[in-house]
Design an enzyme around this catalytic site. Structure first.
Site, PDB file in Angstrom:
ATOM      1  N   LYS A  25      11.149   2.851  -0.167  1.00 25.77           N
ATOM      2  CA  LYS A  25      10.826   4.464  -0.837  1.00 25.77           C
ATOM      3  C   LYS A  25      11.153   4.808  -1.980  1.00 25.77           C
ATOM      4  CE  LYS A  25      11.597   7.161   2.726  1.00 25.77           C
ATOM      5  NZ  LYS A  25      12.060   8.197   3.743  1.00 25.77           N
ATOM      6  N   CYS A  41      42.028  25.343   2.421  1.00 22.72           N
ATOM      7  CA  CYS A  41      42.858  26.683   2.756  1.00 22.72           C
ATOM      8  C   CYS A  41      44.002  26.403   3.550  1.00 22.72           C
ATOM      9  CB  CYS A  41      41.963  27.685   3.349  1.00 22.72           C
ATOM     10  SG  CYS A  41      42.644  28.970   4.384  1.00 22.72           S
ATOM     11  N   CYS A  77      40.838  34.491   3.883  1.00 23.09           N
ATOM     12  CA  CYS A  77      41.911  35.058   4.421  1.00 23.09           C
ATOM     13  C   CYS A  77      43.201  35.244   3.359  1.00 23.09           C
ATOM     14  CB  CYS A  77      42.453  34.344   5.604  1.00 23.09           C
ATOM     15  SG  CYS A  77      43.048  32.425   4.935  1.00 23.09           S
ATOM     16  N   LYS A 115       2.853   4.200   1.123  1.00 24.31           N
ATOM     17  CA  LYS A 115       3.478   4.853   2.377  1.00 24.31           C
ATOM     18  C   LYS A 115       3.109   6.501   2.642  1.00 24.31           C
ATOM     19  CE  LYS A 115       7.866   4.766   4.793  1.00 24.31           C
ATOM     20  NZ  LYS A 115       7.808   6.336   5.344  1.00 24.31           N
ATOM     21  N   GLU A 157       0.846  -1.176  -0.036  1.00 24.14           N
ATOM     22  CA  GLU A 157      -0.198  -0.008  -0.009  1.00 24.14           C
ATOM     23  C   GLU A 157       0.815   1.087  -0.004  1.00 24.14           C
ATOM     24  OE1 GLU A 157      -2.108  -0.868   3.546  1.00 24.14           O
ATOM     25  OE2 GLU A 157      -0.482  -0.319   4.942  1.00 24.14           O
ATOM     26  N   TYR A 203      -4.994   1.272   8.152  1.00 26.52           N
ATOM     27  CA  TYR A 203      -4.231   0.404   7.484  1.00 26.52           C
ATOM     28  C   TYR A 203      -3.887  -1.186   8.247  1.00 26.52           C
ATOM     29  CZ  TYR A 203      -0.453   3.196   9.176  1.00 26.52           C
ATOM     30  OH  TYR A 203       0.258   4.170   9.914  1.00 26.52           O
ATOM     31  N   ASP A 239       2.723  10.148   3.871  1.00 26.79           N
ATOM     32  CA  ASP A 239       3.308  10.937   4.562  1.00 26.79           C
ATOM     33  C   ASP A 239       2.537  11.869   5.593  1.00 26.79           C
ATOM     34  OD1 ASP A 239       5.887  12.357   5.136  1.00 26.79           O
ATOM     35  OD2 ASP A 239       5.936  13.589   3.305  1.00 26.79           O
ATOM     36  N   CYS A 253      43.188  31.805   9.660  1.00 24.43           N
ATOM     37  CA  CYS A 253      42.129  32.027   8.813  1.00 24.43           C
ATOM     38  C   CYS A 253      40.462  32.529   9.551  1.00 24.43           C
ATOM     39  CB  CYS A 253      41.548  30.957   7.725  1.00 24.43           C
ATOM     40  SG  CYS A 253      40.282  31.176   6.637  1.00 24.43           S
TER      41      CYS A 253
END
Length: 716
Positions: free
Chosen positions: A359, A466, A453, A145, A143, A254, A147, A472
């Site tokens: 998903k 850097c 810097c 999912k 079924e 469900y 949200d 810095c």
């Protein structure tokens, strides 16, 4: 008319005049006797419940909205005029008295979560585990999912009694009054129902209703909701049920958690399958077919499938139709159909072993890159960030997105002005996925000198750094922020803004040890600081002088060393001096530290500037202590995060307690977190992250109960 004329009309009186083509030209109320009014009220209640059933459950209404409203208004007028209100009347959905706070209730059976993935290989692995764990053929029920917000609703003798959010799985928030206002939630069951019933469902806000409601909020000068899920969750948790009643919520059901003749059925409850003492509910498909007979709305997209290939096809087909649905979904749920097989498979501490969430991939949208800026992190790493024409991605407005590194920029050929695809990893973190249409002749290049810097930039593999170190300002700011963060010494009051302010004001110049030289006068001279905030910060700084060794190692910014590795180092060496004296081979011998990481850690501690910084911290009284390591593995496999205050315990003490018994105690919530322990005055970020990652929340009392259940003697 006869009740058999319409599907579902068997629960109403055969002579009810308000079922088909009802006459809404009602006689004057003042002309009715009390007996006549009582009879009409009975007909109206029956009819409205029937029309709710046809509209929400069968999706096949037999009257129009205007007629329905007329019937509802008539019922309300009669009840008011003759004082005929009852708790289960449809008119009681309009709300009740505002609450001071939402209480908590204990679920009759645990409400566990789903293990999930968007990878086909993981779903096939789930199928193999299922087939290895049960006898006989395996079929699945799939079924959407949903949200939304998961809830459990209890009925006794067919009457609505209680609704609660999932909460930590064992207890949830009492939202009985609010959920009662949702028209697709029956207040009285239909048909031949159990005497005691607990069902699980998902409250959501339909997409079209969400858009219409947001439009009205904007017209009324209110801020719109970010997305339907947030709107639904926030609405269900309102303290004023009248507010909930005013918002367009709906609910799918469900799962049957408990079904029996009385609440005694819960005595036989099993987390793996609840407690079902009711004929005919031997499978999930039987549930799906039976729930509508009792008045519950179920998804018409559910299917019973014979094998995992069909499950994968089902998910892919539903993904293609995702945008055409009038509700948000983020994947599909696959459940073993046979209840006996579900019981044999059982559960983990968090998940059902018989169910899996397959998903969908991250959602994406296209937009234009307006500019690209380069951020400098605490390790000196340069990160290119695209500034975008704002675009809505899955209900969130995205205006900036990561470009990761120069190698990925080169692969995509991306530059300012290009039209690009934006995705949200895990539907959360936005990033540039690819170029849809290029509007430039070149590819963006990271600078050869630091944009903050002006120090030279060096490339290490795909990354740029850097070389200015803590000279810095950008690196110094982020180092201070990290040092004070939850993954560091947890100094409340120093976040990104405060770290920037302290460095910009010159209060921190030569390294994080300068933090311990700041005075009250220094803070009061800064914009936005008062006596209370200054005193609170100074108290936090003073309290941070006795950190655990693992927290200190995580805080000082060793490359690749986060809370987990820091705990491994602290457990192995037990003192800072032992770590400072360790060779690469010594470090590589630590569980969780390989040769490459050992070389990085050794290089960090061999650096004169870093050793000087550690010496200065010690000079100002920072004394890291190794936690007592006596304990066991009772919490092995659990990852726990704390937020808020727990009486009689410091954060370090709680984390050390978890670690002593084999668990992981981290400073931030992720998808790997098992529990978030919520104490007094908790922060919002961790709770929001927990909700986004479906992480269970525990009260301090529930946390200590968990320890006791696992055999941890807190007083030992």
């Amino acid at each position: 008319m006869a009740s058999a004329d319409l599907d579902g009309a068997e629960d109403v009186s055969a002579d009810n005049p308000y079922i088909r083509d009802p006459d809404t030209d009602f006689p004057p109320i003042e002309a009715l006797s009390e007996d006549e009014a009582t009879r009409e009220v009975q007909y109206l209640r029956e009819a409205i419940r029937f029309h709710d059933y046809r509209y929400y459950v069968r999706n096949d209404p037999v009257i129009g909205d205007r007629t329905y409203d007329a019937l509802f208004d008539r019922l309300q007028s009669l009840e008011d005029a003759f004082d005929l209100q009852t708790e289960t009347s449809p008119t009681q959905r309009v709300g009740g008295e505002p609450l001071e706070e939402l209480g908590t209730v204990e679920h009759p059976v645990p409400l566990l979560s789903l293990d999930s993935s968007n990878e086909e290989a993981d779903v096939r692995a789930f199928d193999r585990r299922v087939r290895d764990g049960v006898d006989g053929e395996v079929a699945y029920v799939c079924e959407p999912k949903f949200d939304g917000l998961s809830i459990a609703i209890t009925y006794e003798d067919g009457i609505y009694q209680q609704a609660a959010t999932r909460g930590d799985g064992d207890t949830g928030e009492d939202v009985t009054q609010n959920v009662r206002t949702i028209r697709s939630v029956p207040t009285e069951l239909r048909g031949d129902h159990p005497g005691f019933l607990v069902v699980r469902g998902e409250v959501y806000m339909p997409k079209d209703a969400f858009q219409a409601y947001n439009k009205q909020r904007i017209q009324d000068g209110e801020d719109p909701f970010a997305n339907p899920r947030n709107a639904a969750a926030g609405t269900v948790r309102q303290l004023d049920p009248a507010v909930t009643a005013d918002r367009p919520l709906d609910c799918f059901f469900y799962d049957v958690l408990v079904a029996g003749e009385s609440s005694d059925a819960t005595a036989d409850a099993d987390a793996s399958r609840g407690a079902i003492a009711y004929d005919g509910l031997d499978s999930h498909w039987a549930e799906h077919e039976t729930l509508p007979d009792w008045g519950f709305k179920v998804s018409d997209r559910a299917e019973r499938l014979e094998d995992i290939d069909a499950v994968i096809d089902y998910r892919n087909d539903l993904q293609a139709e995702r945008d055409s649905l009038n509700y948000d979904i983020d994947g599909v749920v696959c459940k073993v159909d046979d209840r006996a097989q579900c019981g044999a498979l059982g559960t983990t501490t968090r998940h059902y072993r018989w169910a899996y969430g397959y998903k969908f991939p991250a959602r994406s949208e296209t937009t234009e890159i307006q500019d690209i800026v380069v951020q400098v992190g605490r390790t000196g790493r340069l990160t290119p960030v695209a500034l975008l024409t704002p675009v809505d991605v899955s209900g969130v407005t995205v205006s900036r997105a990561s470009l990761h590194n120069q190698a990925e920029i080169d692969d995509m050929g991306v530059n300012v002005g290009d039209e690009v695809t934006i995705q949200r990893a895990g539907d959360v973190i936005p990033y540039v996925a690819d170029v849809v249409e290029s509007h430039s002749d070149d590819t963006f290049r990271l600078p050869e000198t630091c944009p903050v810097c002006d120090s030279p930039v060096e490339r290490r593999g795909p990354l740029h750094f850097c070389t200015g170190g803590l000279s810095c300002p950008a690196q110094l700011k982020r180092s201070v922020e990290h040092f004070a963060s939850d993954d560091g010494l947890d100094i409340e009051g120093i976040g990104e803004k405060a770290a920037d302010q302290l460095v910009d004001a010159g209060l921190i110049e030569d390294g994080i040890a300068d933090l311990y030289t700041i005075t009250r006068t220094d803070l009061l001279a800064l914009e936005g600081w008062g006596e209370t905030s200054a005193d609170n910060l100074l108290a936090e700084i003073e309290a941070s002088k006795d950190p655990s060794l693992s927290a200190f190692l995580s805080a000082i910014g060793i490359p690749e060393v986060g809370p987990a590795v820091a705990r491994d180092l602290a457990t192995h060496f037990e003192s800072l001096d032992a770590i400072l004296a360790a060779s690469e081979d010594d470090l590589a011998a630590v569980e969780g530290v390989g040769p490459t990481m050992a070389a990085q850690i050794h290089s960090f501690f061999a650096n004169d500037r870093n050793r000087e910084a550690i010496a200065r911290l010690r000079e100002y009284g920072v004394t890291p202590e190794a936690a007592a390591m006596a304990g066991g593995d009772e919490l092995a496999g659990l990852t726990i995060v704390f937020t808020g205050a727990v009486e009689d315990w410091t954060r370090d003490e709680l984390e050390a307690l978890v670690e002593r018994h084999g668990g992981d105690a981290t400073g931030s919530v992720s998808g790997n977190t098992d529990y978030l322990v919520v104490g007094a005055d908790p922060g919002t970020t961790k709770r929001e992250d927990a909700a986004a990652n479906d992480v269970d929340e525990l009260s301090p009392e529930a946390f200590f109960d968990l320890l006791a259940d696992r055999g941890v003697d807190v007083d030992a």
